[in-house]
Scaffold this motif. Structure first.
Motif, short mmCIF file in Angstrom:
data_model
loop_
_atom_site.label_atom_id
_atom_site.label_comp_id
_atom_site.label_asym_id
_atom_site.label_seq_id
_atom_site.Cartn_x
_atom_site.Cartn_y
_atom_site.Cartn_z
N GLN A 222 -28.26 -11.93 -90.31
CA GLN A 222 -28.46 -12.70 -91.55
C GLN A 222 -28.36 -14.19 -91.28
O GLN A 222 -29.07 -14.99 -91.88
CB GLN A 222 -27.43 -12.28 -92.60
CG GLN A 222 -27.69 -10.89 -93.17
CD GLN A 222 -26.65 -10.48 -94.20
OE1 GLN A 222 -25.94 -11.32 -94.75
NE2 GLN A 222 -26.55 -9.19 -94.45
N GLN A 223 -27.48 -14.56 -90.35
CA GLN A 223 -27.35 -15.98 -90.00
C GLN A 223 -28.64 -16.50 -89.38
O GLN A 223 -29.08 -17.61 -89.68
CB GLN A 223 -26.20 -16.15 -88.98
CG GLN A 223 -24.82 -15.84 -89.53
CD GLN A 223 -24.19 -17.04 -90.21
OE1 GLN A 223 -24.89 -17.98 -90.59
NE2 GLN A 223 -22.89 -17.02 -90.36
N ILE B 234 -31.67 -15.29 -89.86
CA ILE B 234 -32.68 -15.34 -90.94
C ILE B 234 -32.48 -16.60 -91.78
O ILE B 234 -33.45 -17.27 -92.15
CB ILE B 234 -32.61 -14.07 -91.82
CG1 ILE B 234 -33.02 -12.85 -91.00
CG2 ILE B 234 -33.50 -14.21 -93.05
CD1 ILE B 234 -32.71 -11.52 -91.65
N LYS B 235 -31.22 -16.95 -92.05
CA LYS B 235 -30.94 -18.17 -92.82
C LYS B 235 -31.41 -19.41 -92.06
O LYS B 235 -31.98 -20.33 -92.64
CB LYS B 235 -29.44 -18.28 -93.10
CG LYS B 235 -29.06 -19.50 -93.93
CD LYS B 235 -27.58 -19.63 -94.15
CE LYS B 235 -27.25 -20.85 -95.01
NZ LYS B 235 -27.71 -22.12 -94.41
N ILE B 236 -31.18 -19.41 -90.74
CA ILE B 236 -31.62 -20.55 -89.93
C ILE B 236 -33.15 -20.66 -89.98
O ILE B 236 -33.71 -21.76 -90.13
CB ILE B 236 -31.13 -20.40 -88.47
CG1 ILE B 236 -29.61 -20.59 -88.43
CG2 ILE B 236 -31.81 -21.41 -87.56
CD1 ILE B 236 -28.99 -20.18 -87.10
N ARG C 30 -35.10 -19.61 -92.36
CA ARG C 30 -35.44 -20.08 -93.71
C ARG C 30 -35.26 -21.60 -93.81
O ARG C 30 -36.14 -22.32 -94.32
CB ARG C 30 -34.55 -19.40 -94.76
CG ARG C 30 -34.99 -19.67 -96.21
CD ARG C 30 -33.81 -19.83 -97.14
NE ARG C 30 -33.15 -21.10 -96.95
CZ ARG C 30 -33.52 -22.23 -97.54
NH1 ARG C 30 -34.54 -22.27 -98.36
NH2 ARG C 30 -32.86 -23.36 -97.31
N ASP C 31 -34.13 -22.10 -93.32
CA ASP C 31 -33.87 -23.55 -93.38
C ASP C 31 -34.91 -24.34 -92.59
O ASP C 31 -35.39 -25.38 -93.05
CB ASP C 31 -32.47 -23.85 -92.81
CG ASP C 31 -31.35 -23.30 -93.69
OD1 ASP C 31 -31.64 -22.96 -94.86
OD2 ASP C 31 -30.21 -23.22 -93.21
N ASP D 80 -38.44 -25.28 -100.06
CA ASP D 80 -37.38 -24.28 -99.94
C ASP D 80 -37.76 -22.97 -100.62
O ASP D 80 -37.52 -21.88 -100.09
CB ASP D 80 -36.05 -24.82 -100.52
CG ASP D 80 -36.20 -25.33 -101.95
OD1 ASP D 80 -37.33 -25.67 -102.36
OD2 ASP D 80 -35.19 -25.38 -102.67
N GLN E 229 -38.55 -19.14 -98.94
CA GLN E 229 -37.95 -17.89 -99.42
C GLN E 229 -39.03 -16.85 -99.69
O GLN E 229 -38.85 -15.67 -99.40
CB GLN E 229 -37.13 -18.15 -100.69
CG GLN E 229 -35.85 -18.91 -100.41
CD GLN E 229 -34.99 -19.11 -101.64
OE1 GLN E 229 -33.98 -19.75 -101.57
NE2 GLN E 229 -35.38 -18.56 -102.78
N MET F 19 -37.74 -13.22 -99.85
CA MET F 19 -36.50 -13.39 -100.61
C MET F 19 -36.77 -13.67 -102.10
O MET F 19 -35.84 -13.88 -102.87
CB MET F 19 -35.69 -14.56 -100.04
CG MET F 19 -35.23 -14.35 -98.62
SD MET F 19 -34.41 -15.84 -97.99
CE MET F 19 -33.98 -15.32 -96.33
#
Length: 453
Positions: free
Chosen positions: A72-73, A75-77, A79-80, A288, A292, A297
């Protein structure tokens, strides 16, 4: 939009989620696949290289590899970094702080959707309480002038009168004088396009820029053309000093290359995206939120904004009063369906709800949601007022009559009544739960989406 890209990225991340913990090798292997996915989506090679390097640098840090949810970390990176790639943090608002009427110049190649975008932008500005004047300055294609006049009539927005053969600069100057005398605060200049860039076209656009000094010069690009759109944007920027980009046809089979490359290559922000043929299908671009959507997302904020724009507050308040008084009837069910239709296609709405778009795609044999809505509307409108208030009186003969009247089958009527009764139960449950319970239910604690969706 981005469906293929989203599916392939999801496949890469599924492999990461299946691992108990990550190693540098796991991350590097996943990023190799991400690199291939982006290149297949027609993203600029240098942009892909820089993007993967930025993700790798952050993803192989100890705080990620040792975390409880390393996949998940990562995936967040991603996304950012996707949001940064598309311009998060840059100012993509129109600069209209000048003495009115403020000129906005739209330019681009022929067939990019420039004239339609002029109409869409005018509607967007009118919603923001501005008073735009549409200016047809494409004198080489007679259909362009007629098309803009037709759009103006449909929207109730004035179009400055121009004729084939007039000098485009003189048209724009005359439109500015007319705008000053008649209280218009914005001029939207629809300039000429070509099938390809040539010096004659650019010289004309430079003359308009020199004469009108437009506050915004928006390059309109067809997202379906991928990297070609980015290359053309660069050429226009070199000659005109483009202030922003409008990407059209993002609701089609666009692979995503233009949206993911244009900001990094040109340095110019994407200000708007065209999401359909309807005149209200122009969205302010939020990097952003788009990131997503690409990662599946959803985009709840855009969904809320669509709902606020489509549903009148007084109508919503009146509907709430009747729901409290009469309960959830087939009449209120129909009203909700009509409100949903104003927000766009059901498919586009579902894609904004986290996880819902993916579930819809898995139901390959299901009819398109919009066709289902039309069928539901036909069935309900074939009922009497009493039947809509109390569905319990619908016996066999009544259902047969309704099916004939709506051009459907008794089975279709039975399915609708079954769905409606399930929705009615859910509405009662939501009323008992109150606002906090409803929020929990929407997050998935109460059985997911209403059955009629």
């Amino acid at each position: 939009m981005f469906d293929s890209l989203s599916e392939k990225l999801d496949g890469v991340f599924q492999k990461l989620r299946g691992k108990g913990h990550l190693t540098e090798d796991n991350v590097k292997e996943a990023l190799r696949e991400v690199r291939l996915v982006l290149l297949e989506a027609d993203v600029n090679f240098k942009v892909v290289k820089d993007f993967v390097a930025a993700v790798r640098e952050r993803a192989v840090g100890q705080e990620v590899l040792k975390s409880l949810t390393p996949a998940q970390q990562v995936i967040k990176i991603v996304r950012d970094e996707l949001a940064m790639l598309m311009g998060e943090g840059s100012d993509n608002a129109l600069d209209l702080a000048a003495r009115p009427p403020v000129p906005i110049m739209l330019c681009g190649l022929q067939g990019s959707g420039k004239t339609t975008t002029c109409g869409k932008l005018a509607l967007q500005l009118r919603r923001e309480k501005r008073n735009p004047l549409l200016v047809p300055a494409d004198v080489y294609r007679p259909a362009a002038i007629d098309q803009l006049k037709t759009l103006g009539r449909q929207l109730g927005i004035e179009v400055f009168d121009s004729q084939v053969g007039q000098d485009p600069v003189e048209i724009c100057e005359a439109a500015r004088r007319y705008g000053e005398l008649n209280g218009f605060d914005t001029l939207i200049l629809d300039t000429a396009g070509r099938l390809h860039i040539d010096d004659k076209l650019m010289a004309e656009l430079e003359r308009i820029k020199t004469s009108l000094a437009p506050r915004e010069i928006l390059f309109v690009a067809d997202a379906m053309t991928g990297q070609d759109a980015v290359n053309v944007a660069q050429s226009f920027d070199e000659r005109l000093g483009v202030t922003g980009v409008v990407l059209t046809k993002l609701d089609g089979d666009a692979r995503g290359g233009a949206a993911l490359s244009v900001r990094a290559v040109t340095g110019k922000p994407i200000k708007f995206v065209g999401m359909g043929e309807k005149l209200d299908a122009l969205e302010v671009f939020h990097p952003d939120r788009m990131a997503q959507r690409i990662l599946g997302m959803g985009d709840v904020l855009s969904l809320i904004e669509k709902a606020e724009a489509a549903i009148d507050k007084d109508t919503a308040a009146d509907m709430e009063k009747r729901l409290r008084k009469e309960g959830f009837t087939l009449d209120s069910f129909l009203e909700q369906m009509q409100s949903i239709k104003k927000m766009g296609s059901m498919e586009s709405i579902l894609k904004m709800i986290p996880g819902a778009g993916k579930q819809m795609k898995q139901l390959k044999d299901m009819q398109l949601p919009d066709k289902e809505l039309k069928k539901i509307e036909a069935i309900i409108r074939s009922m009497t007022a009493r039947e809509r208030r109390d569905h319990r009186i619908l016996n066999g003969s009544r259902r047969m009559r309704i099916a004939k009247g709506s051009g459907t089958t008794v089975h279709d009527v039975n399915v609708l009544i079954k769905r409606f009764t399930e929705a009615q139960k859910m509405m009662k449950k939501m009323q008992k739960l109150g606002p906090k319970g409803m929020k929990k239910m929407m997050r998935g604690g109460g059985g997911g989406m209403p059955p009629f969706m």
